[in-house]
Scaffold this motif. Structure first.
Motif, PDB file in Angstrom:
ATOM      1  N   GLN A 105      11.913   9.375   2.324  1.00 12.96           N
ATOM      2  CA  GLN A 105      12.175   8.024   1.845  1.00 12.96           C
ATOM      3  C   GLN A 105      11.038   7.088   2.255  1.00 12.96           C
ATOM      4  O   GLN A 105      10.275   7.374   3.180  1.00 12.96           O
ATOM      5  CB  GLN A 105      13.484   7.485   2.450  1.00 12.96           C
ATOM      6  CG  GLN A 105      13.446   7.404   3.968  1.00 12.96           C
ATOM      7  CD  GLN A 105      14.729   6.899   4.576  1.00 12.96           C
ATOM      8  OE1 GLN A 105      15.615   6.437   3.849  1.00 12.96           O
ATOM      9  NE2 GLN A 105      14.854   6.971   5.888  1.00 12.96           N
ATOM     10  N   ASP A 106      10.931   5.969   1.520  1.00 12.79           N
ATOM     11  CA  ASP A 106      10.002   4.924   1.893  1.00 12.79           C
ATOM     12  C   ASP A 106      10.540   4.157   3.087  1.00 12.79           C
ATOM     13  O   ASP A 106      11.768   4.054   3.290  1.00 12.79           O
ATOM     14  CB  ASP A 106       9.784   3.952   0.722  1.00 12.79           C
ATOM     15  CG  ASP A 106       8.793   4.496  -0.302  1.00 12.79           C
ATOM     16  OD1 ASP A 106       7.855   5.187   0.123  1.00 12.79           O
ATOM     17  OD2 ASP A 106       8.958   4.227  -1.507  1.00 12.79           O
ATOM     18  N   ARG A 121       2.499  -1.250  -4.311  1.00 14.02           N
ATOM     19  CA  ARG A 121       3.348  -0.150  -3.827  1.00 14.02           C
ATOM     20  C   ARG A 121       3.449   0.889  -4.930  1.00 14.02           C
ATOM     21  O   ARG A 121       3.128   0.637  -6.093  1.00 14.02           O
ATOM     22  CB  ARG A 121       4.744  -0.644  -3.457  1.00 14.02           C
ATOM     23  CG  ARG A 121       5.466  -1.342  -4.602  1.00 14.02           C
ATOM     24  CD  ARG A 121       6.875  -1.728  -4.224  1.00 14.02           C
ATOM     25  NE  ARG A 121       7.448  -2.641  -5.181  1.00 14.02           N
ATOM     26  CZ  ARG A 121       8.751  -2.861  -5.312  1.00 14.02           C
ATOM     27  NH1 ARG A 121       9.600  -2.184  -4.566  1.00 14.02           N
ATOM     28  NH2 ARG A 121       9.203  -3.726  -6.187  1.00 14.02           N
ATOM     29  N   TRP A 130       5.785   6.692   3.760  1.00 16.31           N
ATOM     30  CA  TRP A 130       6.755   7.675   3.274  1.00 16.31           C
ATOM     31  C   TRP A 130       6.896   8.756   4.329  1.00 16.31           C
ATOM     32  O   TRP A 130       5.919   9.360   4.752  1.00 16.31           O
ATOM     33  CB  TRP A 130       6.265   8.252   1.941  1.00 16.31           C
ATOM     34  CG  TRP A 130       7.074   9.397   1.395  1.00 16.31           C
ATOM     35  CD1 TRP A 130       6.834  10.717   1.563  1.00 16.31           C
ATOM     36  CD2 TRP A 130       8.245   9.316   0.577  1.00 16.31           C
ATOM     37  NE1 TRP A 130       7.782  11.472   0.906  1.00 16.31           N
ATOM     38  CE2 TRP A 130       8.672  10.643   0.289  1.00 16.31           C
ATOM     39  CE3 TRP A 130       8.989   8.248   0.058  1.00 16.31           C
ATOM     40  CZ2 TRP A 130       9.781  10.917  -0.484  1.00 16.31           C
ATOM     41  CZ3 TRP A 130      10.094   8.533  -0.730  1.00 16.31           C
ATOM     42  CH2 TRP A 130      10.488   9.857  -0.989  1.00 16.31           C
ATOM     43  N   PRO A 189      11.192  -1.391   1.368  1.00 14.18           N
ATOM     44  CA  PRO A 189      10.492  -0.153   1.752  1.00 14.18           C
ATOM     45  C   PRO A 189       9.444   0.227   0.710  1.00 14.18           C
ATOM     46  O   PRO A 189       9.687   0.126  -0.490  1.00 14.18           O
ATOM     47  CB  PRO A 189      11.621   0.871   1.830  1.00 14.18           C
ATOM     48  CG  PRO A 189      12.838   0.070   2.138  1.00 14.18           C
ATOM     49  CD  PRO A 189      12.658  -1.224   1.403  1.00 14.18           C
ATOM     50  N   ARG A 190       8.293   0.694   1.189  1.00 11.45           N
ATOM     51  CA  ARG A 190       7.212   1.006   0.249  1.00 11.45           C
ATOM     52  C   ARG A 190       6.156   1.881   0.900  1.00 11.45           C
ATOM     53  O   ARG A 190       6.048   1.973   2.126  1.00 11.45           O
ATOM     54  CB  ARG A 190       6.572  -0.270  -0.285  1.00 11.45           C
ATOM     55  CG  ARG A 190       5.900  -1.127   0.758  1.00 11.45           C
ATOM     56  CD  ARG A 190       5.525  -2.487   0.167  1.00 11.45           C
ATOM     57  NE  ARG A 190       6.689  -3.193  -0.325  1.00 11.45           N
ATOM     58  CZ  ARG A 190       6.675  -4.138  -1.255  1.00 11.45           C
ATOM     59  NH1 ARG A 190       5.528  -4.482  -1.807  1.00 11.45           N
ATOM     60  NH2 ARG A 190       7.776  -4.732  -1.655  1.00 11.45           N
ATOM     61  N   SER A 191       5.355   2.493   0.030  1.00 14.70           N
ATOM     62  CA  SER A 191       4.175   3.255   0.444  1.00 14.70           C
ATOM     63  C   SER A 191       3.087   3.025  -0.587  1.00 14.70           C
ATOM     64  O   SER A 191       3.346   2.493  -1.676  1.00 14.70           O
ATOM     65  CB  SER A 191       4.502   4.747   0.559  1.00 14.70           C
ATOM     66  OG  SER A 191       4.960   5.255  -0.687  1.00 14.70           O
ATOM     67  N   HIS A 248       1.119   4.864   4.661  1.00 12.92           N
ATOM     68  CA  HIS A 248       1.368   3.624   5.385  1.00 12.92           C
ATOM     69  C   HIS A 248       0.095   2.789   5.409  1.00 12.92           C
ATOM     70  O   HIS A 248      -0.912   3.160   4.825  1.00 12.92           O
ATOM     71  CB  HIS A 248       1.816   3.943   6.805  1.00 12.92           C
ATOM     72  CG  HIS A 248       0.934   4.939   7.478  1.00 12.92           C
ATOM     73  ND1 HIS A 248       0.912   6.285   7.124  1.00 12.92           N
ATOM     74  CD2 HIS A 248      -0.012   4.806   8.454  1.00 12.92           C
ATOM     75  CE1 HIS A 248       0.014   6.920   7.862  1.00 12.92           C
ATOM     76  NE2 HIS A 248      -0.565   6.044   8.675  1.00 12.92           N
ATOM     77  N   SER A 290      10.279   0.577   5.763  1.00  9.86           N
ATOM     78  CA  SER A 290       9.965  -0.856   5.764  1.00  9.86           C
ATOM     79  C   SER A 290       9.845  -1.388   7.190  1.00  9.86           C
ATOM     80  O   SER A 290      10.055  -2.567   7.436  1.00  9.86           O
ATOM     81  CB  SER A 290      11.049  -1.648   5.015  1.00  9.86           C
ATOM     82  OG  SER A 290      12.326  -1.462   5.631  1.00  9.86           O
ATOM     83  N   ARG A 330       4.849   9.883   9.080  1.00 11.40           N
ATOM     84  CA  ARG A 330       4.727   9.178   7.801  1.00 11.40           C
ATOM     85  C   ARG A 330       3.347   9.381   7.194  1.00 11.40           C
ATOM     86  O   ARG A 330       2.385   9.774   7.869  1.00 11.40           O
ATOM     87  CB  ARG A 330       4.996   7.688   7.986  1.00 11.40           C
ATOM     88  CG  ARG A 330       3.938   6.972   8.829  1.00 11.40           C
ATOM     89  CD  ARG A 330       4.382   5.564   9.180  1.00 11.40           C
ATOM     90  NE  ARG A 330       5.535   5.579  10.069  1.00 11.40           N
ATOM     91  CZ  ARG A 330       6.411   4.587  10.190  1.00 11.40           C
ATOM     92  NH1 ARG A 330       6.265   3.503   9.463  1.00 11.40           N
ATOM     93  NH2 ARG A 330       7.427   4.665  11.024  1.00 11.40           N
ATOM     94  N   GLY A 339       5.361   0.417   7.041  1.00 14.97           N
ATOM     95  CA  GLY A 339       5.867   1.249   5.967  1.00 14.97           C
ATOM     96  C   GLY A 339       5.323   2.657   5.915  1.00 14.97           C
ATOM     97  O   GLY A 339       4.926   3.262   6.914  1.00 14.97           O
TER      98      GLY A 339
END
Length: 856
Positions: free
Chosen positions: A326-327, A376, A322, A356-358, A305, A329, A302, A320
């Motif tokens: 995809q993001d 985010r 990417w 979900p986020r970055s 994060h 969570s 990832r 979290g």
């Protein structure tokens, strides 16, 4: 000679950013070549007033661009400047003050728009004599139309006294157009020249100079053996060359040649902490180690994060990011003591947690043991009015559950939805600070052109009352022009840390549009004062290589941490330019680690490592893990979107994941987990270094008197203070054996006063090759010692590697101690000078020599 004799209102500001507004008022009030001495006499006394000066000397000038032009501020007149006739160094402009003054600030005016002749780099010198000046400032001007103010050094080197000057010399080094001549448009000086204020400073300064001159004479007399003159001068002036302890070291080492006593003395000095100041000033030695945890499961690949540290419970939380597709969570926790990862929440949104986020930010509150999360990044395709909300979350690590504090902070006085911002916590005052970041706005379907990005200002969130406040607005905000609104130039990809004792936020670098910001700001959260540190303390520091830059390059990969006990800010930089994101296979990507001391205001680059590009199609398993060979050791490969956190209890950094920037594999993310340890030299290591220097000199003297005894001394005593795992030290150790034969071959027949030694032990003095072979065998059997961490390697310790020519002194060791030759005594004095450099400057003789000031 032309003079500037314009008076203006007092400038009491101490910070570059604030001084600009004050100097703006100065410009409006100033005239040309007018004297208002009576007016200035009526003003209240100030430590910083505008000073009068004249043009004293100059290197050259172009027609119509006279040096006197810098006395008048005409930003709309392109000819109102001094321009050198050539850009070949040295070019300079020397100003002479009306009388000796304490000069604290210098202001450079500019043309109404950017100009290629503006000086990009310059130095400013000052002194009471135009031929003897010291460096007051090294800096550079931005290529714009905004006047700039710089703080000048106005104290002596030890900071004990003010530094009065009569002459000030400006030396341009580089213009913004490299092939263009240097130009200076306008100069102002601020300080105090009132004799009622400066006379006492001049007296103290001259007294300090007189003491220094006497010490230089005392040092010279002692080095040359003029002891009668030494004693007479010391008795008449009552000036001591050094601390009595240092004099005792000189007596036993230089005069008596008692090396064992000198070693014991040095050991006592180190135990008493007399070399701690020297050790503190040394750079850290770094070591990277990749963590191969025992966990069956661990966080996957990832970037974007976040990590936070609970130092007390020895835990690191990760949320979290990417993964390239995809993001995420998921929430993870790493137990530092157990070296183990645990999955806390696979999908946090199912437990009332964030989606979900970055590119979000998190902080850990050590008092409540809660994790706070804000912000985010959203893809342009889903930036709708319903979806763009700045949700604010809390994770309770004790109860192990999520809670949404607020659905949208912008509705309760907080920031709009942002990404690439920074968050810090003031745990004592229960306050979280959020600065910068790009504001996400709803996508406009009917938009026909590029929308100017919006940047977020500085906000605070009070945890106990659950309230938001905006402290500073962005400089382009609609309210920034109001008189009662404070503004700041917001940015993204910057660094921000909080010092809980200084009560300040420290902000470094960042980007705004296409502009790289190289400002180093501090913001006092109690007084709201803003300082520009790299303008107050410009270009101070050291680098590990030949690079002339003294601070990290601004860019989107900087990661910062802080140690409030050590007063140090750490910055790790990796892929530092936008072009690096293309593919590191075609560029020289690099990692660097920097330390900024808030005590000395100096940058130090701990290490810099260039990494050669790799073909993405042949990336090995090691490369996918993010490892790369740097200087022969394994370390993280260059990357961005990684995270770095600091465990202040163990003084250890942790780095996880990121994007390696391979253009052919744009979805590739890393899951490597690294530990970075920084160590400074220890007392044991500096003691070993000092013992080596003393024993090496003793050995050199032995080779002339008793080669056999010297060989045994080399094997058993010098070998004991060598790190045999260090190739450089080992090589120098082997070279010392050659001194035996150089001395023996030249002087054995002449100096050997014991014939039995020549006859009975001739067979024991093997050839050079035999001894070297035997040495290497013995070295291999000796246990490894701690590496020397001194300021100089053995190769550059300053002590000669070659034995001196034979002396005519007796072979008797006892007699040699008391009646050594001048050459031997000079070598001892040279070693003494090296050793006292490790002691506090206030205890030892001056570093300079009287002979340095004599040029024939």
């Amino acid at each position: 000679m032309s003079s500037s004799s314009t008076s203006s209102p007092t400038d009491n500001s101490s910070h570059g950013s604030v001084a600009l507004s004050s100097f703006g008022a100065l410009n409006a009030a100033s005239g040309t070549n007018t004297t208002t001495q009576s007016g200035s006499a009526q003003k209240p006394f100030s430590l910083s007033e505008r000073l009068n000066f004249e043009i004293y000397r100059y290197s050259s000038y172009s027609p119509n661009y006279l040096p006197e032009n810098v006395l008048v501020d005409c930003p709309n007149d392109q000819t109102s400047r001094w321009s050198a006739y050539t850009n070949s160094p040295p070019q300079f402009l020397t100003l002479k003050l009306r009388r000796p003054a304490i000069v604290k600030k210098i202001k450079f005016g500019k043309f109404e728009k950017s100009h290629v002749c503006n000086i990009k780099k310059f130095r400013v010198y000052g002194g009471l004599e135009d031929e003897h000046m010291v460096l007051l400032l090294e800096g550079g001007l931005k290529n714009d139309n905004v006047p700039e103010v710089f703080n000048l050094r106005y104290l002596t080197e030890d900071g004990a006294e003010n530094l009065p000057i009569l002459y000030l010399k400006i030396v341009p080094l580089l213009s913004w157009g490299p092939s263009f001549n240097f130009s200076i448009w306008y100069v102002e000086l601020h300080g105090q020249d009132d004799p009622m204020y400066t006379s006492a400073r001049m007296k103290s300064y001259n007294t300090l100079r007189e003491v220094e001159i006497i010490k230089l004479c005392l040092k010279h007399f002692r080095q040359q053996g003029y002891m009668s003159a030494f004693g007479a001068l010391q008795e008449q002036t009552n000036v001591q060359l050094e601390h009595p302890l240092i004099s005792e070291l000189h007596k036993c080492l230089v005069l008596q040649g008692d090396f064992e006593k000198a070693e014991r003395f040095l050991a006592e000095c180190i135990d008493e902490g007399l070399m701690d100041e020297y050790l503190y000033k040394q750079d850290y030695k770094h070591s990277w180690h990749i963590k191969h945890t025992e966990s069956e499961i661990k966080p996957g690949n990832r970037g974007g994060h976040q990590l936070v540290v609970d130092a007390k419970k020895r835990l690191i939380y990760l949320y979290g990011g990417w993964d390239g597709y995809q993001d995420l969570s998921d929430l993870w926790v790493y137990n530092i003591d157990d070296d183990d990862w645990s999955l806390v929440c696979e999908r946090s949104e199912l437990g009332n947690g964030p989606t979900p986020r970055s590119c979000h930010k998190m902080v850990f509150d050590p008092i409540s043991e809660n994790v706070f999360m804000l912000g985010r990044y959203l893809d342009n395709s889903i930036r709708t009015a319903d979806y763009i909300k700045s949700d604010f979350y809390l994770y309770d690590t004790r109860a192990r559950n999520w809670m949404q504090i607020c659905d949208d902070t912008s509705q309760v006085g907080g920031p709009q939805l942002v990404y690439d911002h920074q968050m810090c916590i003031d745990a004592d005052k229960r306050t979280i600070y959020v600065f910068g970041g790009k504001i996400l706005t709803p996508r406009s379907v009917n938009a026909t052109g590029a929308i100017e990005p919006e940047y977020s200002g500085l906000f605070s969130y009070h945890i106990a009352t659950n309230t938001w406040s905006q402290i500073l607005v962005d400089c382009h905000h609609a309210s920034a022009s109001l008189a009662d609104v404070m503004s700041i130039k917001s940015r993204i990809t910057h660094c921000m840390v909080f010092h809980n004792k200084h009560r300040k936020l420290y902000i470094y670098g960042g980007q705004r549009g296409k502009e790289d910001l190289d400002e180093f700001l501090s913001y006092d959260v109690d007084t709201q004062a803003i300082s520009i540190l790299n303008k107050e303390h410009p270009n101070q520091g050291t680098t590990a290589g030949n690079e002339a830059k003294f601070e990290p390059s601004s860019g989107y990969t900087l990661r910062a941490t802080i140690d409030c006990e050590r007063d140090e800010i750490y910055i790790f930089s990796s892929l530092s330019k936008v072009k690096d994101r293309r593919d590191i296979a075609h560029i020289d990507a690099s990692n660097a680690f920097w330390v900024y001391s808030l005590r000395s205001h100096k940058w130090s680059r701990i290490y810099y490592c260039r990494h050669s590009g790799q073909d993405a199609n042949s990336i090995s398993r090691m490369n996918i893990l993010g490892a790369s060979k740097g200087d022969g050791a394994l370390e993280p490969c260059p990357r961005f979107a990684h995270q770095l956190v600091y465990d202040d209890l163990a003084n250890t950094h942790y780095l996880f994941g990121g994007n390696p920037g391979f253009f052919q594999q744009q979805q590739l993310r890393l899951d490597d987990f690294w530990v970075l340890r920084l160590e400074k030299p220890k007392r044991e290591e500096i003691l070993k270094h000092c013992r080596f220097l003393v024993r090496k000199l003793r050995y050199e003297e032995m080779t002339r008197l008793d080669p056999l005894k010297a060989m045994q001394y080399l094997r058993h005593h010098i070998a004991a203070v060598i790190d045999h795992s260090d190739a450089e030290q080992l090589n120098n150790f082997h070279k010392l054996a050659s001194l035996l034969f150089k001395s023996h071959d030249n002087s054995l027949e002449r100096e050997c006063t014991t014939p039995a030694l020549c006859d009975e032990h001739a067979e024991e003095l093997e050839t050079d090759a035999d001894v070297s072979a035997k040495m290497k065998d013995e070295v291999a059997a000796i246990p490894e010692n701690i590496s020397l961490e001194s300021n100089e390697s053995l190769a550059s310790s300053g002590i000669s590697e070659t034995a001196s020519s034979p002396s005519s002194s007796s072979s008797c060791t006892k007699r040699a101690r008391t009646e050594c030759s001048p050459e031997v005594k000079n070598k001892r004095a040279f070693l003494f000078n090296k050793l006292v450099q490790l002691m506090p400057p206030t205890m030892v003789q001056p570093e300079r020599n009287l002979s340095d000031f004599v040029v024939i």
